[in-house]
Design a protein around this motif. Structure first.
Motif, PDB file in Angstrom:
ATOM      1  N   ARG A 222      15.572   2.787  23.318  1.00 48.99           N
ATOM      2  CA  ARG A 222      14.969   1.702  22.856  1.00 48.99           C
ATOM      3  C   ARG A 222      13.513   2.320  22.922  1.00 48.99           C
ATOM      4  O   ARG A 222      12.470   1.413  23.141  1.00 48.99           O
ATOM      5  N   ALA A 223      13.204   3.436  22.477  1.00 48.11           N
ATOM      6  CA  ALA A 223      11.870   3.897  22.308  1.00 48.11           C
ATOM      7  C   ALA A 223      11.431   3.605  21.158  1.00 48.11           C
ATOM      8  O   ALA A 223      12.127   3.857  19.967  1.00 48.11           O
ATOM      9  N   GLY A 224      10.491   3.070  20.899  1.00 50.13           N
ATOM     10  CA  GLY A 224       9.667   2.687  19.717  1.00 50.13           C
ATOM     11  C   GLY A 224       9.256   3.841  18.540  1.00 50.13           C
ATOM     12  O   GLY A 224       9.283   5.024  19.040  1.00 50.13           O
ATOM     13  N   TYR A 225       8.974   3.778  17.396  1.00 47.95           N
ATOM     14  CA  TYR A 225       8.545   4.817  16.657  1.00 47.95           C
ATOM     15  C   TYR A 225       7.140   5.656  17.236  1.00 47.95           C
ATOM     16  O   TYR A 225       7.306   6.579  17.142  1.00 47.95           O
ATOM     17  N   PHE A 226       6.318   4.862  17.683  1.00 50.77           N
ATOM     18  CA  PHE A 226       5.066   5.511  18.066  1.00 50.77           C
ATOM     19  C   PHE A 226       5.213   6.115  19.481  1.00 50.77           C
ATOM     20  O   PHE A 226       4.641   7.255  19.739  1.00 50.77           O
ATOM     21  N   ARG A 227       6.019   5.462  20.216  1.00 48.64           N
ATOM     22  CA  ARG A 227       6.719   6.156  21.445  1.00 48.64           C
ATOM     23  C   ARG A 227       7.277   7.291  21.145  1.00 48.64           C
ATOM     24  O   ARG A 227       7.032   8.374  21.888  1.00 48.64           O
ATOM     25  N   ARG A 228       8.320   7.288  20.323  1.00 48.63           N
ATOM     26  CA  ARG A 228       8.949   8.772  20.026  1.00 48.63           C
ATOM     27  C   ARG A 228       7.957   9.627  19.365  1.00 48.63           C
ATOM     28  O   ARG A 228       8.128  10.889  19.647  1.00 48.63           O
ATOM     29  N   LEU A 229       6.860   9.303  18.705  1.00 49.49           N
ATOM     30  CA  LEU A 229       6.075  10.419  17.999  1.00 49.49           C
ATOM     31  C   LEU A 229       4.986  10.916  19.023  1.00 49.49           C
ATOM     32  O   LEU A 229       4.898  11.920  18.978  1.00 49.49           O
ATOM     33  N   PHE A 230       4.424  10.083  19.882  1.00 46.76           N
ATOM     34  CA  PHE A 230       3.477  10.563  20.694  1.00 46.76           C
ATOM     35  C   PHE A 230       4.217  11.229  22.043  1.00 46.76           C
ATOM     36  O   PHE A 230       3.632  12.096  22.537  1.00 46.76           O
ATOM     37  N   GLN A 231       5.018  10.713  22.355  1.00 47.32           N
ATOM     38  CA  GLN A 231       5.680  11.013  23.827  1.00 47.32           C
ATOM     39  C   GLN A 231       6.831  12.294  23.637  1.00 47.32           C
ATOM     40  O   GLN A 231       7.113  12.878  24.605  1.00 47.32           O
ATOM     41  N   VAL A 232       7.345  12.206  22.470  1.00 42.85           N
ATOM     42  CA  VAL A 232       8.805  13.265  22.291  1.00 42.85           C
ATOM     43  C   VAL A 232       8.456  14.140  21.359  1.00 42.85           C
ATOM     44  O   VAL A 232       8.600  15.460  21.528  1.00 42.85           O
ATOM     45  N   ILE A 233       8.147  13.840  20.048  1.00 40.59           N
ATOM     46  CA  ILE A 233       8.108  14.820  18.988  1.00 40.59           C
ATOM     47  C   ILE A 233       6.767  15.599  18.909  1.00 40.59           C
ATOM     48  O   ILE A 233       6.946  16.772  18.953  1.00 40.59           O
ATOM     49  N   LEU A 234       5.561  15.162  19.058  1.00 38.20           N
ATOM     50  CA  LEU A 234       4.309  15.676  19.022  1.00 38.20           C
ATOM     51  C   LEU A 234       4.276  16.656  20.205  1.00 38.20           C
ATOM     52  O   LEU A 234       3.848  17.853  19.893  1.00 38.20           O
ATOM     53  N   PRO A 235       4.657  16.564  21.317  1.00 42.59           N
ATOM     54  CA  PRO A 235       4.835  17.325  22.604  1.00 42.59           C
ATOM     55  C   PRO A 235       5.489  18.326  22.225  1.00 42.59           C
ATOM     56  O   PRO A 235       5.359  19.743  22.576  1.00 42.59           O
ATOM     57  N   MET A 236       6.798  18.252  21.607  1.00 40.92           N
ATOM     58  CA  MET A 236       7.769  19.227  21.195  1.00 40.92           C
ATOM     59  C   MET A 236       7.217  20.330  20.251  1.00 40.92           C
ATOM     60  O   MET A 236       7.553  21.623  20.281  1.00 40.92           O
ATOM     61  N   ILE A 237       6.511  19.682  19.221  1.00 45.69           N
ATOM     62  CA  ILE A 237       6.027  20.753  18.267  1.00 45.69           C
ATOM     63  C   ILE A 237       4.398  20.991  18.408  1.00 45.69           C
ATOM     64  O   ILE A 237       3.942  21.363  17.258  1.00 45.69           O
ATOM     65  N   SER A 238       3.897  20.874  19.479  1.00 45.94           N
ATOM     66  CA  SER A 238       2.639  21.096  19.882  1.00 45.94           C
ATOM     67  C   SER A 238       2.062  22.763  19.586  1.00 45.94           C
ATOM     68  O   SER A 238       1.008  23.088  18.977  1.00 45.94           O
ATOM     69  N   PRO A 239       3.128  23.666  19.635  1.00 49.12           N
ATOM     70  CA  PRO A 239       2.726  24.969  19.441  1.00 49.12           C
ATOM     71  C   PRO A 239       2.218  24.976  17.751  1.00 49.12           C
ATOM     72  O   PRO A 239       1.699  25.692  17.510  1.00 49.12           O
ATOM     73  N   ILE A 240       3.359  24.467  17.073  1.00 46.18           N
ATOM     74  CA  ILE A 240       3.288  24.490  15.441  1.00 46.18           C
ATOM     75  C   ILE A 240       1.810  23.772  14.991  1.00 46.18           C
ATOM     76  O   ILE A 240       1.257  24.127  14.224  1.00 46.18           O
ATOM     77  N   LEU A 241       1.595  22.759  15.844  1.00 47.06           N
ATOM     78  CA  LEU A 241       0.288  21.929  15.454  1.00 47.06           C
ATOM     79  C   LEU A 241      -0.877  22.865  15.943  1.00 47.06           C
ATOM     80  O   LEU A 241      -1.700  22.687  15.032  1.00 47.06           O
ATOM     81  N   MET A 242      -0.575  23.562  17.001  1.00 48.79           N
ATOM     82  CA  MET A 242      -1.964  24.391  17.435  1.00 48.79           C
ATOM     83  C   MET A 242      -1.922  25.617  15.998  1.00 48.79           C
ATOM     84  O   MET A 242      -3.216  26.138  15.705  1.00 48.79           O
ATOM     85  N   ILE A 243      -0.948  25.908  15.454  1.00 48.84           N
ATOM     86  CA  ILE A 243      -0.886  26.930  14.284  1.00 48.84           C
ATOM     87  C   ILE A 243      -1.617  26.208  13.115  1.00 48.84           C
ATOM     88  O   ILE A 243      -2.664  26.860  12.541  1.00 48.84           O
ATOM     89  N   ALA A 244      -1.393  24.917  12.911  1.00 49.22           N
ATOM     90  CA  ALA A 244      -1.972  24.428  11.927  1.00 49.22           C
ATOM     91  C   ALA A 244      -3.286  24.036  12.068  1.00 49.22           C
ATOM     92  O   ALA A 244      -4.443  24.321  11.222  1.00 49.22           O
ATOM     93  N   ILE A 245      -3.723  23.888  13.310  1.00 48.23           N
ATOM     94  CA  ILE A 245      -5.268  23.604  13.636  1.00 48.23           C
ATOM     95  C   ILE A 245      -5.985  24.993  13.585  1.00 48.23           C
ATOM     96  O   ILE A 245      -6.980  25.341  13.170  1.00 48.23           O
ATOM     97  N   LEU A 246      -5.233  26.248  13.952  1.00 46.02           N
ATOM     98  CA  LEU A 246      -5.948  27.547  13.882  1.00 46.02           C
ATOM     99  C   LEU A 246      -6.313  27.629  12.347  1.00 46.02           C
ATOM    100  O   LEU A 246      -7.310  28.331  11.862  1.00 46.02           O
ATOM    101  N   PHE A 247      -5.322  27.617  11.715  1.00 47.57           N
ATOM    102  CA  PHE A 247      -5.349  27.927  10.238  1.00 47.57           C
ATOM    103  C   PHE A 247      -6.485  27.079   9.402  1.00 47.57           C
ATOM    104  O   PHE A 247      -7.461  27.444   8.667  1.00 47.57           O
ATOM    105  N   THR A 248      -6.416  25.663   9.796  1.00 48.17           N
ATOM    106  CA  THR A 248      -7.423  24.918   9.335  1.00 48.17           C
ATOM    107  C   THR A 248      -9.113  25.207   9.516  1.00 48.17           C
ATOM    108  O   THR A 248      -9.918  25.242   8.737  1.00 48.17           O
TER     109      THR A 248
END
Length: 319
Positions: A222-248
């Motif tokens: 019963r995790a809501g959308y924003f809880r899934r996004l900020f506590q599950v999805i974004l921490p799991m894809i943090s290396p890929i987000l760092m790559i996006a930040i580096l290229f940008t």
């Protein structure tokens, strides 16, 4: 005689292994040599010339180079235009980075869903990245025109511009590239438009790598959308987000094309960055030494931030 018989095959085998290893080494050197030569000629030689020019008083009209040491670097610290360009570099890079990351995550999240016409949306998202840079920026130059801007026309049609009670003022146009604040907003907007497709694709690849069972388990809990996004999805894809930040970060801080085509550093040098100021000073102005010194101020920023981001990427991958 019998004891020396096995020695010969062993010696032959050892010689064959050494020859094979030598051939493998030569092959590796031969394959990597063109890349090394390319990097040395394309990066090493200009970088060495930039250091040489920054330490000398060199102009395009002169025939001799006079040694000045670190004088160019010291003089730049007291130059108002240089400090303005440094502040603009930080502003444009930070504003583009934050906006691109937020919009790229939203677009990637939307493109993960199934809906009719999804391929058209993907095509439109990727179109700015595939279109020629000069052609796209000429289009933006028309959109920011002081008389025929379609953005201003749209604002007038909805009542936000061109009347006494309009929220954006009574003037019929905003004069995007003639106002210091609006010119900076225009540069950030164009940077986001150019880099957003790449960031979206990188984040979309990260979202596709998240296991579906993890998302389903979060829904079961019963995790809501924003809880899934900020506590599950974004921490799991943090290396890929760092790559996006580096290229940008890299594409924005060293890019001067939008400034060169849209504003030429104006109005009153209010939109110059270190990259554009180095070009206008060293190439168009003819002062190669001072222009090289301006460009070299980007080196510690690029190297330091890139090293920190790469370290964070490695640490997040390990954890």
């Amino acid at each position: 005689m019998s004891s020396s018989t096995p020695v010969l095959p062993r010696q032959r085998r050892s010689a064959a292994e050494r020859a094979y290893a030598r051939n493998e080494t030569l092959l590796a050197i031969g394959m990597i040599a063109p890349a090394v030569l390319f990097i040395v000629l394309l990066v090493g030689v200009p970088f060495g010339l930039a250091i040489y020019y920054s330490l000398h008083d060199v102009t395009t009209g002169g025939t001799t180079a006079r040694w000045v040491g670190l004088q160019h670097f010291a003089d730049l610290l007291t130059d108002r235009n240089f400090r303005q360009a440094l502040g603009n570099t930080i502003l444009f890079t930070g504003g583009t980075l934050v906006t691109t990351l937020v919009l790229g995550t939203i677009l990637a999240e939307l493109l993960m869903r199934d809906f009719r016409g999804k391929w058209i949306v993907r095509f439109l998202v990727l179109l700015p990245w595939t279109a020629p840079v000069a052609l796209g920026l000429i289009g933006w130059l028309w959109m920011f025109d002081s008389v025929f801007s379609p953005i201003d026309w749209l604002l007038r049609q909805v009542g936000l511009l061109g009347s006494r009670d309009a929220a954006l003022g009574i003037m019929p146009n905003l004069y995007w590239l003639g106002d210091k604040v609006l010119a900076k907003v225009s540069i950030i907007l164009v940077n986001v438009w150019r880099i957003l497709p790449l960031a979206t694709v990188i984040v979309l690849a990260g979202l596709n790598s998240v296991p579906r069972d993890v998302i389903e388990q979060a829904r079961v809990d019963r995790a809501g959308y924003f809880r899934r996004l900020f506590q599950v999805i974004l921490p799991m894809i943090s290396p890929i987000l760092m790559i996006a930040i580096l290229f940008t970060f890299i594409f924005t801080i060293a890019d001067m094309i939008p400034i060169f085509i849209l504003t030429r550093g104006g109005p009153a040098n209010s939109t110059n960055t270190l990259a554009s100021l180095a070009f206008f000073t060293g190439i168009l102005g003819g002062n190669l030494g001072r222009g090289a010194a301006i460009a070299l101020y980007l080196l510690p920023v690029l190297g330091g931030v890139s090293a920190v981001l790469l370290r964070l990427i490695r640490r997040s991958e390990v954890t």
